[in-house]
Scaffold this active site. Structure first.
Site, PDB file in Angstrom:
ATOM      1  N   ASP A  33       0.937  -0.884   0.178  1.00  0.00           N
ATOM      2  CA  ASP A  33      -0.167  -0.003   0.392  1.00  0.00           C
ATOM      3  C   ASP A  33       0.812   1.403   0.037  1.00  0.00           C
ATOM      4  OD1 ASP A  33      -2.130   2.182   0.522  1.00  0.00           O
ATOM      5  OD2 ASP A  33      -2.809   0.915   0.894  1.00  0.00           O
ATOM      6  N   SER A 149     -19.179  -9.522  -6.154  1.00  0.00           N
ATOM      7  CA  SER A 149     -19.495  -8.427  -5.336  1.00  0.00           C
ATOM      8  C   SER A 149     -20.168  -8.918  -3.752  1.00  0.00           C
ATOM      9  CB  SER A 149     -20.619  -7.059  -5.683  1.00  0.00           C
ATOM     10  OG  SER A 149     -21.357  -7.900  -5.498  1.00  0.00           O
ATOM     11  N   CYS A 150     -19.940  -8.322  -2.064  1.00  0.00           N
ATOM     12  CA  CYS A 150     -20.312  -8.410  -1.376  1.00  0.00           C
ATOM     13  C   CYS A 150     -22.040  -9.112  -1.881  1.00  0.00           C
ATOM     14  CB  CYS A 150     -20.374  -7.726  -0.275  1.00  0.00           C
ATOM     15  SG  CYS A 150     -20.801  -5.905  -0.452  1.00  0.00           S
ATOM     16  N   THR A 209     -26.305  -0.288  -9.003  1.00  0.00           N
ATOM     17  CA  THR A 209     -25.410  -1.703  -8.631  1.00  0.00           C
ATOM     18  C   THR A 209     -25.658  -2.981  -9.628  1.00  0.00           C
ATOM     19  OG1 THR A 209     -25.172  -3.177  -7.070  1.00  0.00           O
ATOM     20  CG2 THR A 209     -27.411  -2.943  -7.100  1.00  0.00           C
ATOM     21  N   ASN A 314     -21.657  -7.024   5.339  1.00  0.00           N
ATOM     22  CA  ASN A 314     -20.652  -7.083   3.468  1.00  0.00           C
ATOM     23  C   ASN A 314     -19.293  -6.299   3.710  1.00  0.00           C
ATOM     24  OD1 ASN A 314     -22.588  -4.060   4.700  1.00  0.00           O
ATOM     25  ND2 ASN A 314     -20.503  -2.919   3.510  1.00  0.00           N
TER      26      ASN A 314
END
Length: 333
Positions: A33, A149-150, A209, A314
């Protein structure tokens, strides 16, 4: 045990690392990161406003992040092709920046010696896998995959059970979704739709979404039969899917409860949950299921038209599936 590198130490990067440590199924050996230095990583991993203190030890030592005695190599590269994953022993890379989500962009990790890349987001072109739904279709010729995706991870297991038992003719999904990092604390400019930039803590915000359409990619028989939208609401975590669908075969609501419970206790144990309790969103904070069917919240208009409700953490539920997908992939090496 598969050795993992994590690119992007944001919400999902940190929680995949937590899930890896807690489950003991995979070992995180490297983190990249460019925006967070080592001491800040220690702090961000240790303290979490949503999931609480990390229940273990975390410190910086000799330029590495040490979690429960395991040293993790830290990189701070902006360009993923410059990360020397192989030098750190990382075989699989979790791409959790939210930026490198295509085959081409995520493929940069392979240049640094990673064998496989798991994108922790939906992808325009990488094959998507949802544990419990289509993970068996994974084969080892695939170097780059997406964990979807969640919301897709919440909807797909439920849709699979309903479709396998009663047939879904068509359906609409609404997810009432917790705040995420892309939203604004106060009104500001948005790169996408204007209202996405409105203050997250003050508003219920209608949003797009692709989660429902993506179910058609992991369950091909449902392709073109589902679509949906989201409401972003001012809660920090835990979301809920409302699937309203028309059934091919007639079913009483009790029949639906029975087959969902059977799946939750059987083939989808740990992925799909089932509850008849009077639960609310906070009750699922820290829950590791992809989806928990709320038997008391759903309703049937008639034997062919029903609204089904399923909860999901999530952040943490999804992060556990990223770990599970890597374990499954490793079993095919």
């Amino acid at each position: 045990m598969v050795k993992v590198g994590v690119n992007g130490f944001g919400r999902i990067g940190r929680l995949v690392t937590r899930a890896a440590v807690l489950s003991g199924k995979v070992q995180v050996v490297a983190i990249n990161d460019p925006f967070i230095d080592l001491n800040y990583m220690v702090y961000m991993f240790k303290y979490d406003s949503t999931h609480g203190h990390f229940k273990g030890t975390v410190k910086a030592e000799n330029g590495k992040l040490v979690i429960n005695g395991h040293a993790i190599t830290i990189f701070q590269e902006r360009d993923p092709s410059n990360i020397k994953w192989a030098d750190a022993g990382a075989e699989y890379v979790v791409e959790s920046t939210g930026v490198f989500t295509t085959m081409e962009k995520a493929g940069a990790h392979l240049k640094g010696g990673a064998k496989r890349v798991i994108i922790s987001a939906p992808s325009a072109d990488a094959p998507m896998f949802v544990m419990g739904v289509n993970h068996e279709k994974y084969d080892k010729s695939l170097k780059i995959v997406s964990n979807a995706s969640c919301t897709t991870n919440c909807l797909a297991p439920l849709a699979k059970v309903i479709h396998d038992n009663f047939g879904i003719v068509e359906g609409l999904m609404t997810t009432v979704h917790a705040i995420t990092a892309t939203q604004k604390t106060v009104d500001g400019p948005s790169g996408k739709l204007w209202r996405d930039g409105r203050g997250a803590a003050q508003n219920i915000i209608p949003a797009s979404t692709g989660a429902a359409k993506a179910v058609g990619k992991v369950i091909p028989e449902l392709n073109g039969k589902l679509t949906g939208m989201a409401f972003r609401v001012p809660t920090p975590n835990v979301s809920v899917v409302d699937l309203t669908c028309r059934l091919e075969k007639p079913a009483k609501y009790d029949d639906i409860k029975r087959v969902v419970k059977a799946a939750a206790d059987g083939p989808l144990k740990g992925i799909l949950g089932y509850t008849e309790d009077q639960v609310v969103s906070c009750d699922f904070n820290g829950d590791s299921h992809s989806s928990t069917f709320d038997a008391g919240a759903g309703i049937a208009l008639n034997d062919h038209f029903v609204k089904l409700v399923s909860w999901y953490d999530n952040e943490f539920g999804y992060s556990n599936r990223v770990v599970d997908l890597m374990v499954h992939m490793a079993s095919k090496e």
